[in-house]
Design a protein around this motif. Structure first.
Motif, PDB file in Angstrom:
ATOM      1  N   TYR A  40       0.826  -1.203   0.000  1.00 36.20           N
ATOM      2  CA  TYR A  40       0.000   0.000   0.000  1.00 36.20           C
ATOM      3  C   TYR A  40       0.868   1.265   0.000  1.00 36.20           C
ATOM      4  O   TYR A  40       1.992   1.251   0.470  1.00 36.20           O
ATOM      5  CB  TYR A  40      -0.892   0.030   1.243  1.00 36.20           C
ATOM      6  N   GLY A  41       0.311   2.355  -0.521  1.00 36.37           N
ATOM      7  CA  GLY A  41       1.008   3.633  -0.455  1.00 36.37           C
ATOM      8  C   GLY A  41       1.066   4.352  -1.789  1.00 36.37           C
ATOM      9  O   GLY A  41       0.634   3.847  -2.831  1.00 36.37           O
ATOM     10  N   ILE A  42       1.620   5.555  -1.754  1.00 40.57           N
ATOM     11  CA  ILE A  42       1.672   6.412  -2.931  1.00 40.57           C
ATOM     12  C   ILE A  42       2.622   5.873  -3.994  1.00 40.57           C
ATOM     13  O   ILE A  42       2.315   5.900  -5.190  1.00 40.57           O
ATOM     14  CB  ILE A  42       2.071   7.845  -2.525  1.00 40.57           C
ATOM     15  N   LYS A  43       3.763   5.359  -3.583  1.00 39.41           N
ATOM     16  CA  LYS A  43       4.719   4.832  -4.566  1.00 39.41           C
ATOM     17  C   LYS A  43       4.170   3.617  -5.312  1.00 39.41           C
ATOM     18  O   LYS A  43       4.259   3.570  -6.552  1.00 39.41           O
ATOM     19  CB  LYS A  43       6.054   4.544  -3.878  1.00 39.41           C
ATOM     20  N   PRO A  44       3.591   2.637  -4.630  1.00 40.29           N
ATOM     21  CA  PRO A  44       2.941   1.545  -5.365  1.00 40.29           C
ATOM     22  C   PRO A  44       1.806   2.039  -6.269  1.00 40.29           C
ATOM     23  O   PRO A  44       1.625   1.524  -7.376  1.00 40.29           O
ATOM     24  CB  PRO A  44       2.400   0.645  -4.250  1.00 40.29           C
ATOM     25  N   PHE A  45       1.050   3.017  -5.774  1.00 37.66           N
ATOM     26  CA  PHE A  45      -0.038   3.598  -6.566  1.00 37.66           C
ATOM     27  C   PHE A  45       0.497   4.230  -7.848  1.00 37.66           C
ATOM     28  O   PHE A  45      -0.070   4.047  -8.935  1.00 37.66           O
ATOM     29  CB  PHE A  45      -0.772   4.639  -5.714  1.00 37.66           C
ATOM     30  N   THR A  46       1.613   4.944  -7.745  1.00 39.35           N
ATOM     31  CA  THR A  46       2.213   5.587  -8.920  1.00 39.35           C
ATOM     32  C   THR A  46       2.677   4.550  -9.942  1.00 39.35           C
ATOM     33  O   THR A  46       2.485   4.721 -11.146  1.00 39.35           O
ATOM     34  CB  THR A  46       3.391   6.480  -8.494  1.00 39.35           C
ATOM     35  N   LEU A  47       3.278   3.471  -9.456  1.00 37.98           N
ATOM     36  CA  LEU A  47       3.686   2.388 -10.362  1.00 37.98           C
ATOM     37  C   LEU A  47       2.478   1.785 -11.072  1.00 37.98           C
ATOM     38  O   LEU A  47       2.541   1.468 -12.271  1.00 37.98           O
ATOM     39  CB  LEU A  47       4.437   1.309  -9.585  1.00 37.98           C
ATOM     40  N   SER A  48       1.380   1.640 -10.352  1.00 43.54           N
ATOM     41  CA  SER A  48       0.165   1.109 -10.966  1.00 43.54           C
ATOM     42  C   SER A  48      -0.419   2.085 -11.981  1.00 43.54           C
ATOM     43  O   SER A  48      -0.964   1.664 -13.012  1.00 43.54           O
ATOM     44  CB  SER A  48      -0.876   0.778  -9.890  1.00 43.54           C
TER      45      SER A  48
END
Length: 230
Positions: A61-69
């Motif tokens: 979870y988090g912003i960095k995983p979200f950005t990769l997605s």
């Protein structure tokens, strides 16, 4: 008093201590606008969620995983023809989210002030270690907490380990958060207490449709209502 045995009170962080989820919803809207030449907004949003769910076990979870997605979804939506400039915009949006100021939930600091000294206070959250530490420092709330727990996910196993580490029995532990899935159900399952304080925006992945009925459970509209039970 329903919580008379409580010695430790743990607080979730995102959307319990400070505002978080609206940042993601705004980023999703901006992402769909960037990709509207390739796919209608609703379809792009659906595909993005599917990519996030696929990546969750790998990235967490988090912003960095979200950005990769976001980047992966953009490549898929554009059929491997995503312009570099668009990728750069997505990366810039991720960095912008990481740099956002921390907005405290109304009444939360006053609540922590009143509880401090009477109970051992803990921040128990999931997500990216660096990002959660950054938000805690920015929030100005760090000094209220005896212990900080940042895990990859909130499960019965993780809560059991936390309770054991704090050297209390499950019935002496109270968890407060906005997610029934993460902050309530696994806590009740180990014999501890839980309070749900809903936030106006909830990620679909965290939604639970079933009604929670348990003697160790309460639902409040704001943190300051906690004192009627303590």
């Amino acid at each position: 008093m329903p919580f008379r045995e409580i010695k430790v009170i743990a607080f979730d962080a995102d959307d319990t201590l400070w505002v978080n989820e609206p940042l993601f919803r705004k980023a999703e809207d901006e992402f769909c606008e960037l990709l509207q030449a390739y796919l209608p907004k609703d379809e792009a949003n659906k595909l993005l969620f599917e990519v996030e769910m696929k990546n969750l076990p790998l990235y967490g979870y988090g912003i960095k995983p979200f950005t990769l997605s976001l980047i992966e979804a953009a490549i898929e939506i554009s059929n491997n023809n995503t312009p570099i400039a668009l990728i750069q915009k997505i990366i810039a949006k991720g960095k912008e989210m990481l740099d956002e100021p921390v907005e405290l939930i109304d009444g939360i600091e006053d609540t922590l002030k009143q509880l401090n000294g009477d109970y051992k206070l803990v921040m128990a959250t999931k997500g990216d270690l660096l990002d959660q530490e950054r938000k805690l420092i920015k929030s100005g709330l760090e000094s209220y907490f005896h212990h900080i727990e940042i895990v990859s996910d909130k499960t019965e196993k993780q809560y059991t380990k936390l309770v054991k580490h704090l050297d209390v029995a499950p019935n002496e532990f109270l968890m407060i958060g906005n997610s029934l899935k993460s902050d309530v159900l696994p806590v009740l399952n180990i014999g501890a207490h839980a309070i749900h304080i809903p936030f106006h925006t909830t990620w679909i992945h965290e939604m639970v449709e079933e009604e929670v009925k348990h003697p160790n459970f309460r639902s409040l509209s704001k943190a300051t209502e906690l004192f009627q039970y303590l």
